[in-house]
Write a protein that holds these residues in place. Structure first.
Motif, PDB file in Angstrom:
ATOM      1  N   SER A 102       3.538 -42.836  69.181  1.00 25.98           N
ATOM      2  CA  SER A 102       2.439 -41.984  68.787  1.00 25.98           C
ATOM      3  C   SER A 102       3.156 -40.608  68.689  1.00 25.98           C
ATOM      4  O   SER A 102       4.059 -40.514  69.646  1.00 25.98           O
ATOM      5  CB  SER A 102       1.036 -41.837  69.528  1.00 25.98           C
ATOM      6  N   GLU A 103       2.554 -39.502  67.981  1.00 29.43           N
ATOM      7  CA  GLU A 103       3.229 -38.330  68.014  1.00 29.43           C
ATOM      8  C   GLU A 103       2.296 -37.481  67.954  1.00 29.43           C
ATOM      9  O   GLU A 103       1.075 -37.571  67.300  1.00 29.43           O
ATOM     10  CB  GLU A 103       4.048 -38.149  66.691  1.00 29.43           C
ATOM     11  N   GLY A 104       2.273 -36.227  68.609  1.00 32.21           N
ATOM     12  CA  GLY A 104       1.053 -35.363  68.733  1.00 32.21           C
ATOM     13  C   GLY A 104       1.531 -34.026  68.813  1.00 32.21           C
ATOM     14  O   GLY A 104       2.498 -33.422  69.567  1.00 32.21           O
ATOM     15  N   HIS A 105       0.500 -33.105  68.402  1.00 31.83           N
ATOM     16  CA  HIS A 105       0.706 -31.832  68.497  1.00 31.83           C
ATOM     17  C   HIS A 105      -0.270 -30.974  68.748  1.00 31.83           C
ATOM     18  O   HIS A 105      -1.623 -31.198  68.255  1.00 31.83           O
ATOM     19  CB  HIS A 105       1.548 -31.024  67.159  1.00 31.83           C
ATOM     20  N   SER A 106      -0.522 -29.841  69.847  1.00 32.21           N
ATOM     21  CA  SER A 106      -1.675 -29.298  70.151  1.00 32.21           C
ATOM     22  C   SER A 106      -1.100 -27.658  70.133  1.00 32.21           C
ATOM     23  O   SER A 106      -0.383 -27.337  70.840  1.00 32.21           O
ATOM     24  CB  SER A 106      -2.107 -29.531  71.613  1.00 32.21           C
ATOM     25  N   GLY A 107      -1.626 -27.204  69.010  1.00 30.89           N
ATOM     26  CA  GLY A 107      -1.412 -25.673  69.052  1.00 30.89           C
ATOM     27  C   GLY A 107      -2.593 -24.910  69.526  1.00 30.89           C
ATOM     28  O   GLY A 107      -3.651 -25.139  68.984  1.00 30.89           O
ATOM     29  N   ILE A 108      -2.415 -24.045  70.487  1.00 28.20           N
ATOM     30  CA  ILE A 108      -3.507 -23.193  71.173  1.00 28.20           C
ATOM     31  C   ILE A 108      -3.069 -21.999  70.640  1.00 28.20           C
ATOM     32  O   ILE A 108      -2.102 -21.291  71.127  1.00 28.20           O
ATOM     33  CB  ILE A 108      -3.515 -23.420  72.548  1.00 28.20           C
ATOM     34  N   HIS A 109      -3.892 -21.323  69.673  1.00 22.11           N
ATOM     35  CA  HIS A 109      -3.787 -20.064  69.266  1.00 22.11           C
ATOM     36  C   HIS A 109      -4.638 -19.182  69.491  1.00 22.11           C
ATOM     37  O   HIS A 109      -5.971 -19.396  69.409  1.00 22.11           O
ATOM     38  CB  HIS A 109      -3.582 -20.224  67.657  1.00 22.11           C
ATOM     39  N   GLU A 110      -4.365 -18.017  70.237  1.00 23.01           N
ATOM     40  CA  GLU A 110      -5.353 -16.834  70.510  1.00 23.01           C
ATOM     41  C   GLU A 110      -4.988 -15.850  69.409  1.00 23.01           C
ATOM     42  O   GLU A 110      -3.807 -15.206  69.440  1.00 23.01           O
ATOM     43  CB  GLU A 110      -4.975 -16.215  71.963  1.00 23.01           C
ATOM     44  N   PHE A 111      -5.959 -15.156  68.972  1.00 23.83           N
ATOM     45  CA  PHE A 111      -5.972 -13.970  68.243  1.00 23.83           C
ATOM     46  C   PHE A 111      -6.666 -12.854  68.761  1.00 23.83           C
ATOM     47  O   PHE A 111      -7.890 -12.928  69.147  1.00 23.83           O
ATOM     48  CB  PHE A 111      -6.612 -14.065  66.730  1.00 23.83           C
ATOM     49  N   GLN A 112      -5.951 -11.656  68.740  1.00 30.48           N
ATOM     50  CA  GLN A 112      -6.563 -10.425  69.330  1.00 30.48           C
ATOM     51  C   GLN A 112      -6.381  -9.434  68.086  1.00 30.48           C
ATOM     52  O   GLN A 112      -5.440  -9.042  67.677  1.00 30.48           O
ATOM     53  CB  GLN A 112      -5.888  -9.764  70.361  1.00 30.48           C
ATOM     54  N   ILE A 113      -7.631  -9.524  67.341  1.00 30.38           N
ATOM     55  CA  ILE A 113      -7.817  -8.830  66.070  1.00 30.38           C
ATOM     56  C   ILE A 113      -8.394  -7.254  66.499  1.00 30.38           C
ATOM     57  O   ILE A 113      -9.444  -7.058  66.974  1.00 30.38           O
ATOM     58  CB  ILE A 113      -8.528  -9.473  65.336  1.00 30.38           C
ATOM     59  N   LYS A 114      -7.311  -6.187  66.258  1.00 31.63           N
ATOM     60  CA  LYS A 114      -7.843  -4.752  66.494  1.00 31.63           C
ATOM     61  C   LYS A 114      -8.715  -4.450  65.481  1.00 31.63           C
ATOM     62  O   LYS A 114      -8.847  -4.695  64.382  1.00 31.63           O
ATOM     63  CB  LYS A 114      -6.586  -4.094  66.868  1.00 31.63           C
ATOM     64  N   ALA A 115      -9.257  -2.822  65.903  1.00 34.16           N
ATOM     65  CA  ALA A 115     -10.320  -2.283  64.795  1.00 34.16           C
ATOM     66  C   ALA A 115      -9.522  -2.386  63.428  1.00 34.16           C
ATOM     67  O   ALA A 115      -8.631  -1.988  63.381  1.00 34.16           O
ATOM     68  CB  ALA A 115     -10.622  -1.089  65.434  1.00 34.16           C
ATOM     69  N   ASP A 116     -10.488  -2.883  62.557  1.00 39.85           N
ATOM     70  CA  ASP A 116     -10.189  -2.654  60.887  1.00 39.85           C
ATOM     71  C   ASP A 116      -9.084  -3.037  60.527  1.00 39.85           C
ATOM     72  O   ASP A 116      -8.546  -3.089  59.407  1.00 39.85           O
ATOM     73  CB  ASP A 116      -9.693  -0.842  60.825  1.00 39.85           C
ATOM     74  N   ALA A 117      -8.697  -4.119  61.325  1.00 38.80           N
ATOM     75  CA  ALA A 117      -7.569  -5.093  60.682  1.00 38.80           C
ATOM     76  C   ALA A 117      -8.364  -6.284  60.042  1.00 38.80           C
ATOM     77  O   ALA A 117      -9.234  -6.585  60.133  1.00 38.80           O
ATOM     78  CB  ALA A 117      -6.679  -5.637  62.125  1.00 38.80           C
ATOM     79  N   LYS A 118      -7.307  -6.751  59.085  1.00 36.07           N
ATOM     80  CA  LYS A 118      -7.925  -7.960  58.431  1.00 36.07           C
ATOM     81  C   LYS A 118      -6.921  -8.818  58.251  1.00 36.07           C
ATOM     82  O   LYS A 118      -5.608  -8.732  58.140  1.00 36.07           O
ATOM     83  CB  LYS A 118      -7.805  -7.396  56.781  1.00 36.07           C
ATOM     84  N   VAL A 119      -7.175 -10.124  58.466  1.00 34.34           N
ATOM     85  CA  VAL A 119      -6.378 -11.347  58.551  1.00 34.34           C
ATOM     86  C   VAL A 119      -6.685 -12.507  57.684  1.00 34.34           C
ATOM     87  O   VAL A 119      -8.005 -12.762  57.733  1.00 34.34           O
ATOM     88  CB  VAL A 119      -6.197 -11.764  60.169  1.00 34.34           C
ATOM     89  N   LYS A 120      -5.935 -13.018  56.878  1.00 33.22           N
ATOM     90  CA  LYS A 120      -5.994 -14.413  56.408  1.00 33.22           C
ATOM     91  C   LYS A 120      -5.336 -15.366  57.430  1.00 33.22           C
ATOM     92  O   LYS A 120      -4.014 -15.315  57.501  1.00 33.22           O
ATOM     93  CB  LYS A 120      -5.786 -14.337  55.095  1.00 33.22           C
ATOM     94  N   TYR A 121      -5.898 -16.467  57.839  1.00 37.44           N
ATOM     95  CA  TYR A 121      -5.148 -17.306  58.456  1.00 37.44           C
ATOM     96  C   TYR A 121      -5.401 -18.603  57.677  1.00 37.44           C
ATOM     97  O   TYR A 121      -6.450 -19.165  57.565  1.00 37.44           O
ATOM     98  CB  TYR A 121      -5.921 -17.517  59.945  1.00 37.44           C
ATOM     99  N   VAL A 122      -4.207 -19.260  57.616  1.00 36.33           N
ATOM    100  CA  VAL A 122      -4.314 -20.706  56.833  1.00 36.33           C
ATOM    101  C   VAL A 122      -3.676 -21.501  57.523  1.00 36.33           C
ATOM    102  O   VAL A 122      -2.477 -21.264  57.848  1.00 36.33           O
ATOM    103  CB  VAL A 122      -3.381 -20.360  55.323  1.00 36.33           C
ATOM    104  N   GLU A 123      -4.238 -22.472  57.831  1.00 33.97           N
ATOM    105  CA  GLU A 123      -3.747 -23.346  58.749  1.00 33.97           C
ATOM    106  C   GLU A 123      -3.920 -24.982  58.087  1.00 33.97           C
ATOM    107  O   GLU A 123      -5.152 -25.416  57.880  1.00 33.97           O
ATOM    108  CB  GLU A 123      -4.392 -23.558  60.264  1.00 33.97           C
ATOM    109  N   LYS A 124      -2.813 -25.671  57.855  1.00 32.01           N
ATOM    110  CA  LYS A 124      -3.022 -27.000  57.262  1.00 32.01           C
ATOM    111  C   LYS A 124      -2.344 -27.946  57.924  1.00 32.01           C
ATOM    112  O   LYS A 124      -1.240 -27.944  58.574  1.00 32.01           O
ATOM    113  CB  LYS A 124      -2.091 -26.906  55.770  1.00 32.01           C
ATOM    114  N   HIS A 125      -3.044 -29.070  58.098  1.00 31.93           N
ATOM    115  CA  HIS A 125      -2.366 -30.147  59.029  1.00 31.93           C
ATOM    116  C   HIS A 125      -2.083 -31.508  58.111  1.00 31.93           C
ATOM    117  O   HIS A 125      -3.081 -32.090  57.343  1.00 31.93           O
ATOM    118  CB  HIS A 125      -3.125 -30.719  60.172  1.00 31.93           C
ATOM    119  N   ILE A 126      -1.014 -32.111  58.096  1.00 33.89           N
ATOM    120  CA  ILE A 126      -0.958 -33.311  57.608  1.00 33.89           C
ATOM    121  C   ILE A 126       0.022 -34.299  58.273  1.00 33.89           C
ATOM    122  O   ILE A 126       0.676 -33.994  59.314  1.00 33.89           O
ATOM    123  CB  ILE A 126      -0.170 -33.210  56.202  1.00 33.89           C
TER     124      ILE A 126
END
Lengths: 306, 306
Positions: free
Chosen positions: B107-131
């Motif tokens: 088996s193979e595995g990945h655990s991505g633990i992502h923390e986002f600190q998004i400050k005032a008035d910021a705009k983020v597009k986050y695209v995450e694809k798993h295959i």
């Protein structure tokens, strides 16, 4: 046999002016107040003496049973176990409901545990209304439980209403729906002050082509809280719909937690929920028609709970 | 630096032909394969050495960061802790995603633990694809976690996609949404065979006028199962909507369990769910237009997951 309070309570919970027609069983403060059977509907106390068995003959149509409960004794917490056997092909209306009149400081409570065995092709309308009235400060507690076992091609419509005065309510509904059977549940609950109401529902679509429609309407005033849970499990080709709408007024709070478990590939399940205040444009429309604010709010709530 | 498998994986997870433009960090089999920073976007390994810190300067606009992960080493289970600091008033796109190429029995595995600190008035597009691809029989496991902390008037759009090959996925999304901020989550998951996917979401509407829209689209083929949980809690005047739709094919099963917790009187929450097979009339329409059954099903699924 009925005093003024009894009459008031019966009017509120069962829309009765005095003694009902047809089969009935009136329970007051944990004791039998009156009973009448009919040719097709038998009522008898169960073996343990803690409830009644209502036995409806196969093919009984257009008959009704009234089984209201009156509670007006301070400090009394009454629990009753009732069993309904609804014979094949019958078509009946069952009117239950509990009215509490509280005149003192002590709490009063009723727990009605109702089991329904609904045989093939039977049709049941079950109407259950809960109210509490009186000037007393004691808590009024109502914890109803219904367990429904439906055979094939049966229909049941449950109308469960609690429109005021009940301080604590913990409802539990359980149902197992057989092939071709349909269960409709409509629950209407209005709370105010510091009242707390919780409704838990465990519904299983067991047989092929079983169906259910579960509708919850909540009006949450004052500081009251209402929580609504449904666990709907589809074990067969079946259809289930849940609709939960809550109007929050004042400082009320609500939790709506449906679980849709499609454990069969031919299950079809849908859910809609909406929680929030009364829409301002709805209020405005009624107010431009001449209603004042309170009357407009009232009109909207009445429509919502109808 | 990139071999043929790497290139195939990068193409699938991040739509990249080779090395991306702008800032990037490519991780392969638990190690750094390449990194590039920009004037506004810094990337550095964190103190513990178990992940990266992506620091985006206030006011950074129209920039992107690519942080794909390639896994092609049998038996490797890689866990990474990444932190994104998105500065005030910035407007950026973050493209993450993990591609597993499995060539063996392990088996193979990945655990991505992502923390986002998004400050005032910021705009983020986050695209995450798993295959996951490859001829190997080893289980391919992806357990992503995202924790989002949004300050005031920020916007985040998350597109989370898993369209095939992943045997086990346990997703956990947590978000705390500040005043005036908006979080949009769209999750698209297709499973087949004996695959299992679970998504748990804990979303809190914390600040006044915070908003969220959570959309889940599931296609469940073969004997696969998908379970979707949302716990949406409103602690302020806020608006939240959840939409969960699942298409069950073959012998798939699904549990959809949203919890709407309106703990503030000015909270407004809505939910819609629909679980079931593809509607026959939809199929018929496409088939009368000349598509065969499989092509018609495919067309509907493509539209549903778009």
């Amino acid at each position: 046999m009925l005093n003024a309070i009894d009459k008031q309570v019966l009017k509120e919970v069962a829309d009765l002016e005095g003694i009902p027609k047809g089969a009935y069983n009136i329970r007051k403060n944990g004791k039998l107040l009156g009973r009448e059977v009919s040719a097709n509907i038998n009522i008898e106390t169960n073996e343990k003496g803690n409830g009644i068995i209502i036995d409806i003959k196969p093919g009984t149509v257009n008959e009704s049973v009234h089984i209201p409960v009156i509670l007006s004794q301070a400090g009394l917490h009454d629990t009753v176990y009732n069993t309904f056997i609804v014979g094949e092909g019958s078509d009946v209306t069952i009117i239950a409901g509990c009215g509490i009149h509280c005149g003192g400081k002590e709490s009063e409570g009723h727990s009605g545990i109702h089991e329904f065995q609904i045989k093939a092709d039977a049709k049941v309308k079950y109407v259950e209304k809960h109210i509490a009235i009186g000037d007393g400060t004691g808590r009024r507690i109502l914890n109803p439980t219904t367990k429904v076992f439906m055979a094939e091609n049966a229909q049941m419509e449950m109308e469960l209403t609690q429109l005021g005065g009940v301080d604590e309510a913990k409802r539990f509904n359980e149902a197992h729906i057989g092939a071709g059977s349909v269960l409709l549940i409509t629950e209407r609950v209005m709370t105010d002050g510091d009242q707390v109401a919780e409704s838990r529902n465990e519904i299983e679509l067991v047989g092929t082509d079983s169906k259910t429609n579960i509708v919850s309407r909540s009006v949450i005033k004052g500081n009251s809280t209402q929580d609504f849970y449904v666990n709907l499990t589809a074990l067969a080709k079946s259809y289930g719909h849940i609709e939960c709408d809550a109007i929050i007024m004042d400082n009320g709070s609500n939790q709506t937690i449906p679980a849709l478990r499609a454990l069969h590939p031919d299950a079809e399940m849908t859910h809609e929920a909406s929680i929030g205040k009364i829409a301002n444009d709805q209020l405005m429309k009624l107010m431009t028609l001449g209603l004042d604010y309170d009357a407009a709010v009232n009109r909207i709530i009445q429509g919502f709970l109808r």
